[in-house]
Write an enzyme that holds these catalytic residues in place. Structure first.
Site, PDB file in Angstrom:
ATOM      1  N   ASN A   1       0.815  -1.211   0.000  1.00 59.42           N
ATOM      2  CA  ASN A   1       0.000   0.000   0.000  1.00 59.42           C
ATOM      3  C   ASN A   1       0.847   1.260   0.000  1.00 59.42           C
ATOM      4  OD1 ASN A   1      -2.491  -1.252  -0.085  1.00 59.42           O
ATOM      5  ND2 ASN A   1      -2.638  -1.437   2.136  1.00 59.42           N
TER       6      ASN A   1
ATOM      7  N   HIS B   1       2.985   2.426   2.168  1.00 59.29           N
ATOM      8  CA  HIS B   1       3.324   3.112   3.405  1.00 59.29           C
ATOM      9  C   HIS B   1       4.108   2.145   4.293  1.00 59.29           C
ATOM     10  CE1 HIS B   1      -0.977   1.808   4.659  1.00 59.29           C
ATOM     11  NE2 HIS B   1      -0.120   0.953   5.179  1.00 59.29           N
TER      12      HIS B   1
ATOM     13  N   CYS C   1       2.569   6.411   7.796  1.00 55.58           N
ATOM     14  CA  CYS C   1       3.904   7.001   7.643  1.00 55.58           C
ATOM     15  C   CYS C   1       4.390   6.720   6.233  1.00 55.58           C
ATOM     16  CB  CYS C   1       4.857   6.391   8.673  1.00 55.58           C
ATOM     17  SG  CYS C   1       6.577   6.936   8.516  1.00 55.58           S
TER      18      CYS C   1
END
Length: 400
Positions: free
Chosen positions: A270, A272, A307
């Site tokens: 994804n 991240h 993040c």
């Protein structure tokens, strides 16, 4: 029907050359031991689903272009009860996978690391979706989720570890899903020894949906609810009557690591940072001398935001209470040290005689953690955490 498999001019597709009889029978072609229905292969503009079929007359040779990824993955389109490749089966609606702890999943003590355990939880969850026949090409996303451009994100996770598996040990991991409110899903796990049935660990988590483009949380579409709700089970691996509230730390925290930068290898499908990396950043703040004597017994994580690859992260840590004994009695060297307990000096020998030393050494200790993105304007929270620790014990909690 005769078929042969060979590579086409592009590395992303494989061509199946077939001779089709005059009637419209449905044929199946085994590829790598699996069955592919050629008449279900349909083309689309982005090339994710397969393939083109040229016009043909009776007994003509027809070319089917199939994405190489589909042939290599063979993602099921229907529910399966047994997955021989992954040693997985469906038992009463839950997914059970048999796993062997490998050498790269343990530390110097030949005991599985917390990162390895978390990775196994994640892998079995994905394999559960895989066997359900709902997995699309996303990170655990169903067909309905991909249609609505949605992905799963975890909002909370709790893991309790009573014992750690050892190198070469065969374990069984059960995982299942249930409802969590109107728009969430709960996923639970249980890890146990195949040889003895001893439960090593339990875990529970809460997941919500995020729009992959806007990066905002989304309600669960009805078509997605219809996909996953038949798999819901009411039982829970961990029952939380009063969930622990994790306090927010600030820059006055005792242990701080700054300027942590994600690497490309830290990113998942994804795009991240993977959740397991967060735990590693948290544990790096704990003093080495503490980790030598204690092992993690539970962890609670509350996720606030994702993040990215360009974020600079700061890891904060604070002990919930100070360890009462700054040293351990070295029995081999017959050293007797004086420890301070609530302002009074007590000989460790006296403590041993009364059994107090052993009781204090077995007492669990906990830390509060915070990961945040360090920016000039504001510091955004990524995840709050709380870890509980106990004295290291034998990795063989049952007779050998």
């Amino acid at each position: 029907m005769w078929c042969s498999l060979f590579s086409s001019s592009t590395s992303h597709f494989t061509t199946i050359k077939c001779s089709i009889p005059s009637d419209n029978q449905e044929f199946k072609n085994p590829i790598n031991g699996n069955v592919v229905k050629l008449d279900l292969l349909k083309s689309n503009n982005n090339g994710h689903h397969v393939a083109t079929k040229t016009s043909f007359s009776p007994c003509d040779e027809t070319l089917y272009n199939i994405p190489m990824s589909q042939i290599r993955q063979n993602i099921p389109t229907k529910k399966q009860l047994v997955d021989t490749y992954r040693q997985g089966i469906i038992v009463e609606g839950a997914y059970r996978q048999t796993v062997v702890i490998r050498s790269y999943e343990v530390g110097p003590d030949k005991v599985a690391t917390i990162e390895s355990i978390l990775n196994l939880l994640q892998e079995t969850a994905l394999n559960h979706v895989w066997m359900s026949g709902l997995l699309s090409d996303g990170f655990g996303a169903t067909h309905g989720m991909m249609k609505n451009n949605l992905i799963w994100v975890v909002s909370r996770m709790q893991v309790q570890i009573d014992h750690y598996p050892i190198w070469g040990e065969v374990i069984e991991i059960d995982t299942w899903v249930g409802a969590s409110g109107k728009n969430g899903m709960r996923r639970d796990w249980q890890i146990r020894s195949q040889a003895t049935g001893l439960v090593f660990a339990r875990a529970t988590s809460t997941w919500v949906m995020m729009n992959q483009q806007t990066r905002r949380l989304s309600k669960m579409p009805e078509e997605v609810r219809a996909e996953i709700s038949p798999w819901f089970i009411s039982k829970q691996a961990i029952k939380e009557e009063n969930p622990i509230k994790i306090e927010k730390l600030d820059d006055t925290a005792k242990y701080v690591l700054s300027n942590l930068k994600p690497k490309r290898s830290d990113l998942d499908m994804n795009h991240h940072v993977n959740n397991v990396k967060y735990v590693r950043w948290m544990l790096e703040t704990i003093p080495d001398h503490f980790l030598e004597s204690y092992q993690l017994s539970s962890i609670v994580l509350e996720y606030r935001r994702e993040c990215g690859s360009t974020d600079i992260v700061q890891s904060l840590c604070e002990a919930d209470e100070e360890v009462l004994f700054d040293d351990v009695v070295d029995v081999d060297q017959h050293k007797r040290r004086i420890s301070v307990l609530h302002g009074f000096s007590l000989a460790s020998g006296l403590l041993e005689a009364t059994g107090l030393l052993e009781s204090f050494s077995q007492r669990p200790f906990s830390y509060t953690h915070l990961l945040k993105i360090k920016e000039q304007i504001k510091n955004e929270e990524i995840v709050r955490g709380r870890t509980t620790w106990k004295r290291k014990i034998s990795s063989m909690p049952f007779p050998t």
